[in-house]
Scaffold this motif. Structure first.
Motif, PDB file in Angstrom:
ATOM      1  N   LEU A  53      39.630  61.837  38.596  1.00  0.00           N
ATOM      2  CA  LEU A  53      38.281  62.028  39.115  1.00  0.00           C
ATOM      3  C   LEU A  53      38.199  61.809  40.621  1.00  0.00           C
ATOM      4  CD1 LEU A  53      36.331  60.217  36.260  1.00  0.00           C
ATOM      5  CD2 LEU A  53      36.008  62.610  36.908  1.00  0.00           C
ATOM      6  N   LYS A  54      39.015  60.881  41.139  1.00  0.00           N
ATOM      7  CA  LYS A  54      38.998  60.560  42.563  1.00  0.00           C
ATOM      8  C   LYS A  54      40.396  60.721  43.146  1.00  0.00           C
ATOM      9  CE  LYS A  54      35.819  59.280  44.263  1.00  0.00           C
ATOM     10  NZ  LYS A  54      34.671  60.028  44.844  1.00  0.00           N
ATOM     11  N   PRO A  55      40.936  61.946  43.148  1.00  0.00           N
ATOM     12  CA  PRO A  55      42.323  62.142  43.607  1.00  0.00           C
ATOM     13  C   PRO A  55      42.529  61.810  45.078  1.00  0.00           C
ATOM     14  CG  PRO A  55      41.204  64.247  43.361  1.00  0.00           C
ATOM     15  CD  PRO A  55      40.303  63.207  42.763  1.00  0.00           C
ATOM     16  N   GLU A  56      41.441  61.853  45.847  1.00  0.00           N
ATOM     17  CA  GLU A  56      41.565  61.559  47.276  1.00  0.00           C
ATOM     18  C   GLU A  56      41.696  60.066  47.565  1.00  0.00           C
ATOM     19  OE1 GLU A  56      37.210  61.181  46.302  1.00  0.00           O
ATOM     20  OE2 GLU A  56      38.911  62.420  45.671  1.00  0.00           O
ATOM     21  N   ASN A  57      41.361  59.242  46.574  1.00  0.00           N
ATOM     22  CA  ASN A  57      41.413  57.797  46.762  1.00  0.00           C
ATOM     23  C   ASN A  57      42.766  57.263  46.289  1.00  0.00           C
ATOM     24  OD1 ASN A  57      41.094  54.924  46.380  1.00  0.00           O
ATOM     25  ND2 ASN A  57      38.885  55.239  46.575  1.00  0.00           N
ATOM     26  N   GLU A  58      43.547  56.770  47.220  1.00  0.00           N
ATOM     27  CA  GLU A  58      44.893  56.266  46.908  1.00  0.00           C
ATOM     28  C   GLU A  58      44.948  54.748  46.907  1.00  0.00           C
ATOM     29  OE1 GLU A  58      47.488  58.112  49.716  1.00  0.00           O
ATOM     30  OE2 GLU A  58      47.210  60.134  48.889  1.00  0.00           O
ATOM     31  N   ASN A  59      43.792  54.110  46.871  1.00  0.00           N
ATOM     32  CA  ASN A  59      43.751  52.651  46.977  1.00  0.00           C
ATOM     33  C   ASN A  59      43.481  51.937  45.657  1.00  0.00           C
ATOM     34  OD1 ASN A  59      44.285  52.232  49.788  1.00  0.00           O
ATOM     35  ND2 ASN A  59      42.289  53.151  50.218  1.00  0.00           N
ATOM     36  N   LEU A  60      43.573  52.659  44.533  1.00  0.00           N
ATOM     37  CA  LEU A  60      43.493  52.017  43.224  1.00  0.00           C
ATOM     38  C   LEU A  60      44.887  51.516  42.880  1.00  0.00           C
ATOM     39  CD1 LEU A  60      41.739  51.335  40.757  1.00  0.00           C
ATOM     40  CD2 LEU A  60      42.365  53.556  39.793  1.00  0.00           C
ATOM     41  N   LEU A  61      45.061  50.210  42.922  1.00  0.00           N
ATOM     42  CA  LEU A  61      46.380  49.606  42.781  1.00  0.00           C
ATOM     43  C   LEU A  61      46.814  49.525  41.323  1.00  0.00           C
ATOM     44  CD1 LEU A  61      45.857  46.666  45.311  1.00  0.00           C
ATOM     45  CD2 LEU A  61      46.762  48.960  45.778  1.00  0.00           C
ATOM     46  N   TYR A  62      48.066  49.116  41.123  1.00  0.00           N
ATOM     47  CA  TYR A  62      48.537  48.833  39.768  1.00  0.00           C
ATOM     48  C   TYR A  62      47.864  47.567  39.263  1.00  0.00           C
ATOM     49  CZ  TYR A  62      52.155  52.390  40.330  1.00  0.00           C
ATOM     50  OH  TYR A  62      52.801  53.584  40.515  1.00  0.00           O
ATOM     51  N   SER A  63      47.638  47.513  37.963  1.00  0.00           N
ATOM     52  CA  SER A  63      46.886  46.404  37.370  1.00  0.00           C
ATOM     53  C   SER A  63      47.641  45.092  37.408  1.00  0.00           C
ATOM     54  CB  SER A  63      46.550  46.730  35.909  1.00  0.00           C
ATOM     55  OG  SER A  63      45.798  47.912  35.808  1.00  0.00           O
ATOM     56  N   ASP A  64      46.874  44.029  37.524  1.00  0.00           N
ATOM     57  CA  ASP A  64      47.395  42.680  37.314  1.00  0.00           C
ATOM     58  C   ASP A  64      46.939  42.292  35.912  1.00  0.00           C
ATOM     59  OD1 ASP A  64      48.034  39.891  37.421  1.00  0.00           O
ATOM     60  OD2 ASP A  64      48.030  40.062  39.603  1.00  0.00           O
ATOM     61  N   ILE A  65      47.874  42.124  35.002  1.00  0.00           N
ATOM     62  CA  ILE A  65      47.514  41.906  33.599  1.00  0.00           C
ATOM     63  C   ILE A  65      48.048  40.581  33.061  1.00  0.00           C
ATOM     64  CG2 ILE A  65      47.453  44.389  33.189  1.00  0.00           C
ATOM     65  CD1 ILE A  65      50.087  44.130  31.694  1.00  0.00           C
TER      66      ILE A  65
ATOM     67  N   ASP B  36      36.769  34.210  26.773  1.00  0.00           N
ATOM     68  CA  ASP B  36      36.180  33.579  27.954  1.00  0.00           C
ATOM     69  C   ASP B  36      36.995  32.372  28.400  1.00  0.00           C
ATOM     70  OD1 ASP B  36      34.057  35.357  28.139  1.00  0.00           O
ATOM     71  OD2 ASP B  36      32.848  34.227  26.716  1.00  0.00           O
ATOM     72  N   THR B  37      37.462  31.597  27.435  1.00  0.00           N
ATOM     73  CA  THR B  37      38.215  30.388  27.768  1.00  0.00           C
ATOM     74  C   THR B  37      39.534  30.733  28.455  1.00  0.00           C
ATOM     75  OG1 THR B  37      37.242  29.243  25.865  1.00  0.00           O
ATOM     76  CG2 THR B  37      39.246  28.296  26.812  1.00  0.00           C
ATOM     77  N   PHE B  38      40.278  31.673  27.897  1.00  0.00           N
ATOM     78  CA  PHE B  38      41.537  32.082  28.503  1.00  0.00           C
ATOM     79  C   PHE B  38      41.293  32.765  29.849  1.00  0.00           C
ATOM     80  CE2 PHE B  38      42.954  31.905  24.000  1.00  0.00           C
ATOM     81  CZ  PHE B  38      44.041  31.053  24.161  1.00  0.00           C
ATOM     82  N   GLN B  39      40.219  33.530  29.915  1.00  0.00           N
ATOM     83  CA  GLN B  39      39.934  34.292  31.124  1.00  0.00           C
ATOM     84  C   GLN B  39      39.643  33.384  32.306  1.00  0.00           C
ATOM     85  OE1 GLN B  39      37.957  38.415  31.217  1.00  0.00           O
ATOM     86  NE2 GLN B  39      36.270  36.994  31.445  1.00  0.00           N
ATOM     87  N   ARG B  40      38.843  32.335  32.073  1.00  0.00           N
ATOM     88  CA  ARG B  40      38.524  31.408  33.159  1.00  0.00           C
ATOM     89  C   ARG B  40      39.779  30.788  33.747  1.00  0.00           C
ATOM     90  NH1 ARG B  40      33.730  30.323  30.079  1.00  0.00           N
ATOM     91  NH2 ARG B  40      34.823  28.820  28.780  1.00  0.00           N
ATOM     92  N   GLU B  41      40.688  30.359  32.887  1.00  0.00           N
ATOM     93  CA  GLU B  41      41.919  29.725  33.356  1.00  0.00           C
ATOM     94  C   GLU B  41      42.784  30.724  34.115  1.00  0.00           C
ATOM     95  OE1 GLU B  41      44.806  27.044  34.235  1.00  0.00           O
ATOM     96  OE2 GLU B  41      42.808  26.665  33.424  1.00  0.00           O
ATOM     97  N   TRP B  42      42.861  31.941  33.610  1.00  0.00           N
ATOM     98  CA  TRP B  42      43.696  32.950  34.261  1.00  0.00           C
ATOM     99  C   TRP B  42      43.165  33.328  35.633  1.00  0.00           C
ATOM    100  CZ3 TRP B  42      43.247  38.751  33.982  1.00  0.00           C
ATOM    101  CH2 TRP B  42      44.360  39.368  34.560  1.00  0.00           C
ATOM    102  N   PHE B  43      41.838  33.438  35.760  1.00  0.00           N
ATOM    103  CA  PHE B  43      41.269  33.785  37.062  1.00  0.00           C
ATOM    104  C   PHE B  43      41.562  32.722  38.105  1.00  0.00           C
ATOM    105  CE2 PHE B  43      39.106  37.333  35.229  1.00  0.00           C
ATOM    106  CZ  PHE B  43      38.781  38.150  36.306  1.00  0.00           C
ATOM    107  N   ARG B  44      41.557  31.466  37.702  1.00  0.00           N
ATOM    108  CA  ARG B  44      41.908  30.408  38.654  1.00  0.00           C
ATOM    109  C   ARG B  44      43.327  30.600  39.184  1.00  0.00           C
ATOM    110  NH1 ARG B  44      38.532  27.049  35.324  1.00  0.00           N
ATOM    111  NH2 ARG B  44      40.249  26.578  33.910  1.00  0.00           N
ATOM    112  N   LYS B  45      44.235  30.991  38.281  1.00  0.00           N
ATOM    113  CA  LYS B  45      45.620  31.225  38.687  1.00  0.00           C
ATOM    114  C   LYS B  45      45.743  32.452  39.597  1.00  0.00           C
ATOM    115  CE  LYS B  45      47.593  29.053  34.575  1.00  0.00           C
ATOM    116  NZ  LYS B  45      48.341  29.249  33.309  1.00  0.00           N
ATOM    117  N   LEU B  46      44.906  33.470  39.324  1.00  0.00           N
ATOM    118  CA  LEU B  46      44.932  34.668  40.161  1.00  0.00           C
ATOM    119  C   LEU B  46      44.549  34.351  41.601  1.00  0.00           C
ATOM    120  CD1 LEU B  46      43.358  37.655  38.189  1.00  0.00           C
ATOM    121  CD2 LEU B  46      45.705  37.430  38.988  1.00  0.00           C
ATOM    122  N   TRP B  47      43.459  33.575  41.758  1.00  0.00           N
ATOM    123  CA  TRP B  47      43.028  33.217  43.111  1.00  0.00           C
ATOM    124  C   TRP B  47      44.165  32.515  43.844  1.00  0.00           C
ATOM    125  CZ3 TRP B  47      39.306  36.226  43.420  1.00  0.00           C
ATOM    126  CH2 TRP B  47      38.239  36.260  42.527  1.00  0.00           C
ATOM    127  N   ASP B  48      44.808  31.583  43.153  1.00  0.00           N
ATOM    128  CA  ASP B  48      45.921  30.846  43.766  1.00  0.00           C
ATOM    129  C   ASP B  48      47.026  31.797  44.197  1.00  0.00           C
ATOM    130  OD1 ASP B  48      44.792  28.361  43.540  1.00  0.00           O
ATOM    131  OD2 ASP B  48      45.733  27.887  41.621  1.00  0.00           O
TER     132      ASP B  48
END
Length: 285
Positions: A83-95, A124-136
């Protein structure tokens, strides 16, 4: 069909108001909670349209008891790039992955849910902990990942909820019945010398209202069909087959048509995941 650019620009102006635009302009990278559902996929599309020069990092947390969700997210990302072929700034996912098999709520968590409405479901519980690690992780790499977007919506009107809910399934998120004063929040005052933000532009809109925007841009024909909203874990399909007289061919890879996310999507679009219709008259809306 060609997208109506005037309609798109009007939606972008409503979503990215000057206050949040000022915050976003100062960021190196935008975190995008991409679940595979239509709301987060649509939000990602809008962000790619508004900020073609900003790097967008899809952030996805998978439940090991619903492994096929990985395919849905992959298909959403492919659709967005088409849909947005001109946009090359969609990165690979962090999973990341979590497993709810041995998750048990503590007595305090049960009390908090019953008295204060605080959610302690596994995701929600796992997600909160993971987001803290992502910021770090990102800040230690010198990347200012200090804002992330969420496609969370308001619940349908309270008076409509009883007809949406299937049978005796009564576990739906009561906390999303109330509108919020602000659509972005500062989750920490300062973090690695920066403020940290969460942005939920659809938080005061229900899914049917968001669906009107999706249809107005023709994305119901391109992006919507590849999205997945169902969160039912594989082992529950046998239970639902018995209790709700459902038949499933691919448990964990098809909509259960019973859980609240499934029914809410059906209420908004008239279809479940992957354009699946409702085949039982008793559950039609």
């Amino acid at each position: 069909c060609k997208m109506d650019i005037d309609k798109l620009n009007k939606i972008l102006d409503q979503v990215f108001t000057p206050d949040i635009d000022e915050i976003i302009s100062k960021q190196d990278i935008i975190g995008m909670r991409l679940s595979g559902g239509i709301d987060s996929a649509f939000l990602c599309f809008l962000t790619m349209s508004k900020y073609p020069n900003k790097k967008i990092l899809p952030i996805t947390l998978y439940n090991k008891l619903r492994p096929a969700a990985m395919d849905a997210v992959s298909n959403v990302l492919s659709a967005l790039r088409i849909l947005k072929p001109e946009n090359e700034n969609l990165l690979y996912s962090d999973i990341a992955f979590f497993d709810t098999s041995n998750f048990k709520k503590t007595p305090k968590q049960i009390e908090d849910w019953e008295t204060k409405g605080i959610k302690y479901n596994p995701k929600d519980t796992f997600q909160r902990e993971w987001f803290r690690k992502l910021w770090d992780k990102y800040n230690r790499l010198g990347i200012n990942l200090n804002i992330y977007f969420s496609g969370e919506t308001l619940n349908p009107p309270v008076e409509e909820q009883p007809k949406i809910i299937t049978g005796e399934w009564r576990k739906f998120p009561h906390d999303r019945n109330v509108k919020k004063d602000k659509l972005w929040t500062v989750t920490d005052k300062f973090y690695y010398g920066h403020k940290r933000y969460e942005f939920k532009p659809f938080r005061n809109m229900n899914k049917k209202q968001v669906a009107d925007w999706v249809r107005s841009l023709g994305l119901d024909k391109t992006l919507f069909p590849v999205t997945e909203t169902c969160e039912t874990e594989i082992f529950m399909y046998d239970v639902y087959a018995k209790d709700f007289r459902r038949r499933y061919k691919n448990p964990g890879a098809e909509p259960c048509k019973v859980c609240w996310p499934c029914r809410e999507k059906y209420w908004a679009y008239g279809l479940y995941d992957f354009n699946t219709p409702e085949d039982k008259d008793e559950w039609k809306l």
